[in-house]
Each structure stands twice: as C-alpha cells, then as structure tokens.
Design an enzyme around this catalytic site. Structure first.
Site, PDB file in Angstrom:
ATOM      1  N   SER A 145       0.863  -1.049  -0.033  1.00  0.00           N
ATOM      2  CA  SER A 145      -0.060  -0.109   0.020  1.00  0.00           C
ATOM      3  C   SER A 145       0.849   1.187   0.091  1.00  0.00           C
ATOM      4  O   SER A 145       2.156   1.300   0.274  1.00  0.00           O
ATOM      5  CB  SER A 145      -0.741   0.053   1.077  1.00  0.00           C
ATOM      6  OG  SER A 145      -1.270   1.257   1.505  1.00  0.00           O
ATOM      7  N   TYR A 158      -0.934  -0.436  10.357  1.00  0.00           N
ATOM      8  CA  TYR A 158      -1.082  -0.809   8.769  1.00  0.00           C
ATOM      9  C   TYR A 158       0.081  -0.478   8.150  1.00  0.00           C
ATOM     10  O   TYR A 158       0.854  -1.254   7.360  1.00  0.00           O
ATOM     11  CB  TYR A 158      -2.319  -0.394   8.202  1.00  0.00           C
ATOM     12  CG  TYR A 158      -2.587  -0.490   6.872  1.00  0.00           C
ATOM     13  CD1 TYR A 158      -3.280  -1.707   6.536  1.00  0.00           C
ATOM     14  CD2 TYR A 158      -2.434   0.273   6.102  1.00  0.00           C
ATOM     15  CE1 TYR A 158      -3.529  -2.232   5.071  1.00  0.00           C
ATOM     16  CE2 TYR A 158      -2.641   0.087   4.441  1.00  0.00           C
ATOM     17  CZ  TYR A 158      -3.405  -1.143   4.292  1.00  0.00           C
ATOM     18  OH  TYR A 158      -3.427  -1.499   3.102  1.00  0.00           O
TER      19      TYR A 158
HETATM   20  P1  NAP Z   1     -10.986  -6.710   1.781  1.00  0.00           P
HETATM   21  O1  NAP Z   1     -12.233  -6.615   0.852  1.00  0.00           O
HETATM   22  O2  NAP Z   1     -11.215  -6.325   3.215  1.00  0.00           O
HETATM   23  O3  NAP Z   1     -10.405  -8.275   1.597  1.00  0.00           O
HETATM   24  C1  NAP Z   1      -9.376  -8.476   2.563  1.00  0.00           C
HETATM   25  C2  NAP Z   1      -9.471 -10.224   2.320  1.00  0.00           C
HETATM   26  O4  NAP Z   1      -8.442 -10.544   3.200  1.00  0.00           O
HETATM   27  C3  NAP Z   1     -10.615 -10.885   2.253  1.00  0.00           C
HETATM   28  O5  NAP Z   1     -10.622 -11.989   1.464  1.00  0.00           O
HETATM   29  C4  NAP Z   1     -10.447 -11.669   3.822  1.00  0.00           C
HETATM   30  O6  NAP Z   1     -11.195 -12.893   3.821  1.00  0.00           O
HETATM   31  C5  NAP Z   1      -8.941 -11.877   3.761  1.00  0.00           C
HETATM   32  N1  NAP Z   1      -8.226 -11.914   5.241  1.00  0.00           N
HETATM   33  C6  NAP Z   1      -8.166 -10.964   6.117  1.00  0.00           C
HETATM   34  N2  NAP Z   1      -7.905 -11.546   7.385  1.00  0.00           N
HETATM   35  C7  NAP Z   1      -7.663 -13.064   7.085  1.00  0.00           C
HETATM   36  C8  NAP Z   1      -7.282 -13.887   7.901  1.00  0.00           C
HETATM   37  N3  NAP Z   1      -6.990 -13.911   9.073  1.00  0.00           N
HETATM   38  N4  NAP Z   1      -7.158 -15.169   7.163  1.00  0.00           N
HETATM   39  C9  NAP Z   1      -7.673 -15.427   6.036  1.00  0.00           C
HETATM   40  N5  NAP Z   1      -7.731 -14.490   4.984  1.00  0.00           N
HETATM   41  C10 NAP Z   1      -8.083 -13.168   5.586  1.00  0.00           C
HETATM   42  O7  NAP Z   1      -9.869  -5.752   1.477  1.00  0.00           O
HETATM   43  P2  NAP Z   1      -9.014  -5.486  -0.030  1.00  0.00           P
HETATM   44  O8  NAP Z   1      -9.385  -3.867  -0.170  1.00  0.00           O
HETATM   45  O9  NAP Z   1      -9.629  -6.379  -1.108  1.00  0.00           O
HETATM   46  O10 NAP Z   1      -7.437  -5.689   0.489  1.00  0.00           O
HETATM   47  C11 NAP Z   1      -6.572  -6.577  -0.202  1.00  0.00           C
HETATM   48  C12 NAP Z   1      -5.264  -6.196  -0.225  1.00  0.00           C
HETATM   49  O11 NAP Z   1      -4.958  -5.016  -0.751  1.00  0.00           O
HETATM   50  C13 NAP Z   1      -4.798  -5.916   1.241  1.00  0.00           C
HETATM   51  O12 NAP Z   1      -3.490  -6.565   1.654  1.00  0.00           O
HETATM   52  C14 NAP Z   1      -4.787  -4.446   1.588  1.00  0.00           C
HETATM   53  O13 NAP Z   1      -4.015  -4.018   2.352  1.00  0.00           O
HETATM   54  C15 NAP Z   1      -4.516  -4.073   0.047  1.00  0.00           C
HETATM   55  N6  NAP Z   1      -4.863  -2.611  -0.318  1.00  0.00           N
HETATM   56  C16 NAP Z   1      -5.976  -2.293  -0.574  1.00  0.00           C
HETATM   57  C17 NAP Z   1      -6.099  -1.083  -0.988  1.00  0.00           C
HETATM   58  C18 NAP Z   1      -7.771  -0.777  -1.376  1.00  0.00           C
HETATM   59  O14 NAP Z   1      -8.016   0.603  -1.723  1.00  0.00           O
HETATM   60  N7  NAP Z   1      -8.795  -1.572  -1.441  1.00  0.00           N
HETATM   61  C19 NAP Z   1      -5.429  -0.263  -1.098  1.00  0.00           C
HETATM   62  C20 NAP Z   1      -3.858  -0.612  -0.904  1.00  0.00           C
HETATM   63  C21 NAP Z   1      -3.590  -1.847  -0.551  1.00  0.00           C
HETATM   64  P3  NAP Z   1     -11.803 -13.418   5.049  1.00  0.00           P
HETATM   65  O15 NAP Z   1     -12.491 -12.347   5.825  1.00  0.00           O
HETATM   66  O16 NAP Z   1     -12.912 -14.213   4.489  1.00  0.00           O
HETATM   67  O17 NAP Z   1     -11.023 -14.301   5.840  1.00  0.00           O
END
Ligand code: NAP
Length: 251
Positions: A145, A158
């Site tokens: 990120s 984070y």
């Molecule tokens: P999200 O919609 O909250 O999805 C997060 C995913 O991680 C879910 O599938 C969740 O699955 C899984 N997860 C979380 N804790 C877990 C655990 N203990 N065991 C197994 N799985 C787990 O978030 P997202 O935005 O798609 O984020 C994905 C990645 O992109 C992250 O690393 C985030 O930091 C990064 N990111 C996102 C953005 C953005 O704007 N969206 C920007 C920069 C970086 P379950 O809850 O089903 O376990």
C-alpha cells in the site's frame, strides 16, 4: 466443467473471498490457472468457485485463518503432494487494523495486523518457496500500500506492517535473483472499491474509485512466465514499475 491438468499453472491466492483477491483469483482462473483460493469466509469462496466454474475454470477452496501458521505448513505439504510445485503465489490477504495514535493502539489489535499482514506472508514464503522453486517460472506477488511510504498520522499499525512486507519481499527477491527461476514483486493497487477501502474512508463515494476487476488483468501480466522483473513495486495508479528506495544514512 474444466478440471486441472498437469499443463495448468497452479496459483494460490490469499484473501480470495472478496475484494482484490477475489478479482485476481477469477482472472487467473479464466486465464487457465488452477486456483487455490484461501480465506476464512466459506460463503465468499463458494461464490467465487461458482463464478470460476461458470467461466470454465477450476479451483480448490481452502477455508482457513492465515494466522494459523501450522495450517499454512499443512497446506504447503498438501500442495506439494498433489502438484509437486506452485507456479504463482499471490499474498493479498490483509487487514487495516485500528486507525488511531500509536499510543492508543490496543496490543491485541496491533498483533492481529502484524500476524495477518506480515507473519502470514512470511509463513507462506517459508512453506511455498521450495514449491515455487520447482516451477519452471515461479512468480510471487504481495499486495502492499502507498501507506507504507507516507508515515501518515494514525495509520501506524497498517503502515508499519506494509513497510515490513516490502522489505521482506525485496529480500526474498534478492535471495532468488540468481539462484532460481522465482521472481517476487510487490503490487500497489492504489485506492480501489472494496470493503477495506470503505472502512478506511467511510465518507468517500465508492463509485469514484476503480475496481478490483480493473486491476486484475495487470496482475495476470505480473505473474506471467515471461515477466522477469523482480524486487520491484508495480504501481497500478501510474501503471509503472517502481524501484523501491529508502534514504540511506551517509556511510
Ligand atoms: P478486503 O475486501 O477487506 O479483503 C481482505 C481479504 O483478506 C478478504 O478476502 C479476507 O477474507 C482476507 N483476510 C483477512 N484476514 C484474514 C485471515 N486472518 N485469514 C484469511 N484471510 C484473511 O480488502 P481489499 O481491499 O481487497 O484488500 C486486499 C489487499 O489489498 C490488502 O492487503 C490491502 O491491504 C491491500 N490494499 C487495498 C487497497 C484498497 O484501496 N482496497 C489499497 C491499498 C492496498 P476473510 O475475511 O474471508 O478471511
């Protein structure tokens, strides 16, 4: 329904139950990868599986908590016994954790951020590095990120976890640069329309944001055998490969 063959590239995607991981898993499956989809939420994984099957692809669902380190080790053994290798590893699962001054962060919540965002990815490297090395072109991508580079107030846990992830993945890339066919890079997705983004920016109109589906084709390119860069950050907002830099003290 298509099933995997020895010709399929085998791809493991964490956080595949929703958001960015789900879109990446679907994109990889549509392109012919057999996808091993990891997350805790079984319902989300099953919906993904339905969509993969409808597109003629194949997946193995692994409902598990990534903070369960022995479960990661067992998964490594199972994938080794079944396929003898892993071609693509996408370490995408992450949590935002608390947005608050460092001195106010509940230690349990600090630990959870580090366990999911850092420790689990290290355990994945530990368990799957030998399998990636068995691939003719092992490709690892971990999702970082922009927060890792900003030191923005109240984003401490984070940002610290993503900065540590970047150092770990660059180190892993260096270890493999001349000793194997494994290439490891970071992905900065920028602001995308997901649950995590809505949690971080509750006042924002999500409709102004790009979606995980917009990003997914670029991840497919990142993990292609002919993509040979390593130790870099692919920055989706600018469509550029960045050389991560840290200011060094004078020697
Ligand atoms: P999200 O919609 O909250 O999805 C997060 C995913 O991680 C879910 O599938 C969740 O699955 C899984 N997860 C979380 N804790 C877990 C655990 N203990 N065991 C197994 N799985 C787990 O978030 P997202 O935005 O798609 O984020 C994905 C990645 O992109 C992250 O690393 C985030 O930091 C990064 N990111 C996102 C953005 C953005 O704007 N969206 C920007 C920069 C970086 P379950 O809850 O089903 O376990």
């Amino acid at each position: 329904m298509a099933t995997e063959t020895m010709d399929n590239r085998i791809a493991l995607v964490t956080g595949a139950s929703r958001g960015i991981g789900r879109a990446i898993a679907l994109e990889l499956a549509k392109a012919g990868h057999h996808v091993i989809a990891v997350a805790r939420t079984q319902g989300g994984l099953e919906e993904l599986d339905d969509e993969i099957q409808a597109a003629g692809g194949s997946a193995t669902l692994v409902p598990m908590d990534l903070t369960d380190s022995p479960a990661i080790d067992r998964l490594g053994l199972t994938v080794y016994e079944r396929y003898g290798r892993l071609d693509v590893l996408v370490g995408n699962a992450g949590v935002l954790g608390p947005l608050s001054p460092l001195g106010h962060v509940d230690p349990k919540r600090w630990d959870e951020v580090m366990r999911v965002n850092i420790d689990a990815n290290w355990r994945l490297i530990r368990s799957f590095d030998p399998l990636l090395r068995q691939s003719p072109a092992g490709r690892a991508v971990f999702v970082t990120s922009g927060a890792a580079h900003k030191c923005r107030a109240y984003w401490g846990p984070y940002a610290v976890s993503k900065a540590a992830l970047e150092v770990m993945v660059r180190t892993y890339a260096a270890e493999n640069a001349t000793t194997s066919n494994v290439r490891a890079n970071l992905l900065n997705p920028g602001a995308l329309r997901t649950r995590m983004r809505a949690q971080a920016m509750p006042g924002e109109d999500p409709m102004i944001l790009k979606t995980p589906e917009d990003l997914a084709p670029f991840v497919l390119e990142m993990v292609a055998p002919e993509q040979s860069r390593t130790g870099l950050i692919y920055d989706f907002p600018t469509d550029e490969w960045l050389v991560p830099q840290m200011p060094l003290p004078e020697e």
